[in-house]
Enzyme design. Structure first.
Site, PDB file in Angstrom:
ATOM      1  N   GLU A  30       0.829  -1.217   0.000  1.00  0.00           N
ATOM      2  CA  GLU A  30       0.000   0.000   0.000  1.00  0.00           C
ATOM      3  C   GLU A  30       0.862   1.265   0.000  1.00  0.00           C
ATOM      4  OE1 GLU A  30      -1.621   1.545   3.632  1.00  0.00           O
ATOM      5  OE2 GLU A  30      -0.949  -0.176   4.785  1.00  0.00           O
ATOM      6  N   LYS A  91      -5.994  10.209   1.284  1.00  0.00           N
ATOM      7  CA  LYS A  91      -6.137   8.783   1.596  1.00  0.00           C
ATOM      8  C   LYS A  91      -7.294   8.244   0.759  1.00  0.00           C
ATOM      9  CE  LYS A  91      -7.584   6.014   5.659  1.00  0.00           C
ATOM     10  NZ  LYS A  91      -7.711   6.053   7.141  1.00  0.00           N
ATOM     11  N   ASP A 143     -17.773   2.423  13.506  1.00  0.00           N
ATOM     12  CA  ASP A 143     -16.543   2.564  12.725  1.00  0.00           C
ATOM     13  C   ASP A 143     -15.840   1.216  12.565  1.00  0.00           C
ATOM     14  OD1 ASP A 143     -14.199   3.262  11.462  1.00  0.00           O
ATOM     15  OD2 ASP A 143     -13.739   4.946  12.804  1.00  0.00           O
ATOM     16  N   ASP A 147     -11.157  -2.047   5.188  1.00  0.00           N
ATOM     17  CA  ASP A 147     -10.180  -3.128   4.936  1.00  0.00           C
ATOM     18  C   ASP A 147     -10.846  -4.489   5.182  1.00  0.00           C
ATOM     19  OD1 ASP A 147      -8.355  -1.091   4.605  1.00  0.00           O
ATOM     20  OD2 ASP A 147      -7.124  -1.599   6.350  1.00  0.00           O
ATOM     21  N   LYS A 164      -3.513  -2.853  14.832  1.00  0.00           N
ATOM     22  CA  LYS A 164      -3.015  -2.088  15.964  1.00  0.00           C
ATOM     23  C   LYS A 164      -3.945  -2.135  17.163  1.00  0.00           C
ATOM     24  CE  LYS A 164       0.204   1.449  15.245  1.00  0.00           C
ATOM     25  NZ  LYS A 164       0.515   2.780  14.810  1.00  0.00           N
TER      26      LYS A 164
HETATM   27  N1  PSU Z   1      -2.768   0.748  10.603  1.00  0.00           N
HETATM   28  C1  PSU Z   1      -1.503   1.159  10.850  1.00  0.00           C
HETATM   29  N2  PSU Z   1      -0.926   2.067  10.017  1.00  0.00           N
HETATM   30  C2  PSU Z   1      -1.612   2.596   8.957  1.00  0.00           C
HETATM   31  C3  PSU Z   1      -2.921   2.134   8.699  1.00  0.00           C
HETATM   32  C4  PSU Z   1      -3.466   1.225   9.545  1.00  0.00           C
HETATM   33  O1  PSU Z   1      -0.901   0.719  11.799  1.00  0.00           O
HETATM   34  O2  PSU Z   1      -1.067   3.445   8.238  1.00  0.00           O
HETATM   35  C5  PSU Z   1      -3.655   2.649   7.486  1.00  0.00           C
HETATM   36  C6  PSU Z   1      -3.680   1.577   6.380  1.00  0.00           C
HETATM   37  O3  PSU Z   1      -3.532   2.221   5.138  1.00  0.00           O
HETATM   38  C7  PSU Z   1      -5.068   1.001   6.515  1.00  0.00           C
HETATM   39  C8  PSU Z   1      -5.858   2.231   6.905  1.00  0.00           C
HETATM   40  O4  PSU Z   1      -5.550   0.404   5.339  1.00  0.00           O
HETATM   41  O5  PSU Z   1      -5.008   2.929   7.798  1.00  0.00           O
HETATM   42  C9  PSU Z   1      -7.171   1.909   7.553  1.00  0.00           C
HETATM   43  O6  PSU Z   1      -7.863   3.093   7.728  1.00  0.00           O
HETATM   44  P1  PSU Z   1      -9.360   3.090   8.302  1.00  0.00           P
HETATM   45  O7  PSU Z   1      -9.218   2.669   9.743  1.00  0.00           O
HETATM   46  O8  PSU Z   1      -9.814   4.518   8.144  1.00  0.00           O
HETATM   47  O9  PSU Z   1     -10.126   2.145   7.465  1.00  0.00           O
HETATM   48 MN    MN Z   2     -12.960   4.027   9.766  1.00  0.00          MN
END
Ligand code: PSU
Ligand code: MN
Length: 312
Positions: A30, A91, A143, A147, A164
């Protein structure tokens, strides 16, 4: 030198298109982690090290991004430098992809949108250290990262170090189970938590051999499933962070985020930065280490998978 794909706006580097044409293993990566996960110049340096780690594992890296209404499948060093150093690249998750492509301009792909690209490009593997998941308090905020939804739609195996612990990892595991996404942990009993060795949750399956994992992935697809397959590979113990060390920082950051009105696709970056601050950069360093170790594991598993396909 690049070739344009016939029906979709994919632009391959020559190395990636040659590798795909000759059945060599390729691992998609990514770009959102470059533009939003880390800061310049460490982000550029890390992106290059991640590519080198995929190669060390025996595969060809294909970093994904959006530029000028096209999807880049594979980046040159100059591309990586541009993505890493250009401020304000948006993003782009799965749902944004068509809109950003139609508008032109640059876009940094998340895990979800990179999977869309990998699937279109015919790349069966993708690696990133941290996938998105179900957020803490999701029963109120709803939320849940796209992914997780994309894993149910793209036929691509994802190698990661779990998710995480800013997230609710128990609920993340439940979501994966409900949506029939297989989960195997490589050389570990537990579901890891990004730069922490364990989330405290056991993984449903452990496998120590890459060829066995490759066989499980192929068998999953042979059963008629055209969704993803999750493989976790934990950070090296020497680089890991103790989860107790970051827990308070996460709880404080979640309260601060709510007070600041941060939500939607901005929350992940906000929470990560807050933890980085409290650990005085130690978590950012661990972040880089786990990106690299995950990429190396993905390179090895993708190579075993390509070898398996050759013998079948
Ligand atoms: N988790 C991390 N570092 C990141 C991301 C997630 O530790 O940079 C990023 C990745 O690109 C992941 C995105 O696909 O955040 C998910 O975002 P959201 O929670 O808004 O779906
Ligand atoms: Mn989200």
């Amino acid at each position: 030198m690049r070739n344009n794909h016939e029906n979709v706006p994919l632009v391959f580097t020559e190395e990636v298109s040659d590798a795909l044409a000759s059945g060599l293993p390729v691992v998609a990566l990514e770009s959102n982690v470059i533009t939003h996960g880390l800061q310049y110049p460490e982000n550029a340096e890390t992106a290059r090290k991640v590519e080198a780690a995929v190669r060390a594992g025996g595969s060809v890296p294909a970093t994904i991004g959006v530029e000028n209404g096209r999807i880049l499948v594979g980046m040159t060093d100059a591309d990586i430098e541009r993505f890493a150093s250009t401020p304000g690249i948006p993003k782009v998750s799965s749902r944004d992809m068509g809109i950003v492509l139609a508008r032109g301009g640059m876009g940094a792909t998340t895990v979800a949108s990179s999977l869309v690209a990998a699937d279109l490009a015919g790349i069966p593997f993708f690696a990133s250290a941290g996938i998105g998941g179900v957020h803490r308090g999701a029963e109120r905020s709803m939320d849940i990262s796209s992914d997780l939804v994309q894993f149910t739609r793209s036929k691509v195996a994802v190698v990661c170090a779990g998710a995480k612990n800013i997230l609710d990892l128990g609920l993340t595991l439940e979501f994966l189970e409900t949506h029939c996404v297989p989960l195997v942990s490589y050389r570990s009993d537990d579901f890891p938590a990004f730069y922490c060795l364990s989330s405290g949750f056991r993984s449903p399956h452990r496998m120590d051999d890459e060829t066995e994992i490759a066989r499980a992935i192929e068998t999953h697809w042979a059963l008629g499933n055209d969704n993803g397959f999750l493989v976790t590979s934990p950070i090296g113990a020497e680089d890991a962070i103790d989860s107790r060390e970051v827990e308070q920082a996460i709880e404080d950051a979640i309260v601060a985020a709510e007070k600041d009105g941060v939500r939607g696709n901005a929350i992940t970056k906000y929470l990560m930065r807050a933890v980085d601050k409290v650990t005085e950069g130690r978590s950012a360093k661990a972040n880089m280490a786990v990106l690299i170790s995950t990429a190396e594991a993905a390179g090895r598993i993708a190579a075993a998978h390509a070898a398996l396909l050759r013998t079948n």
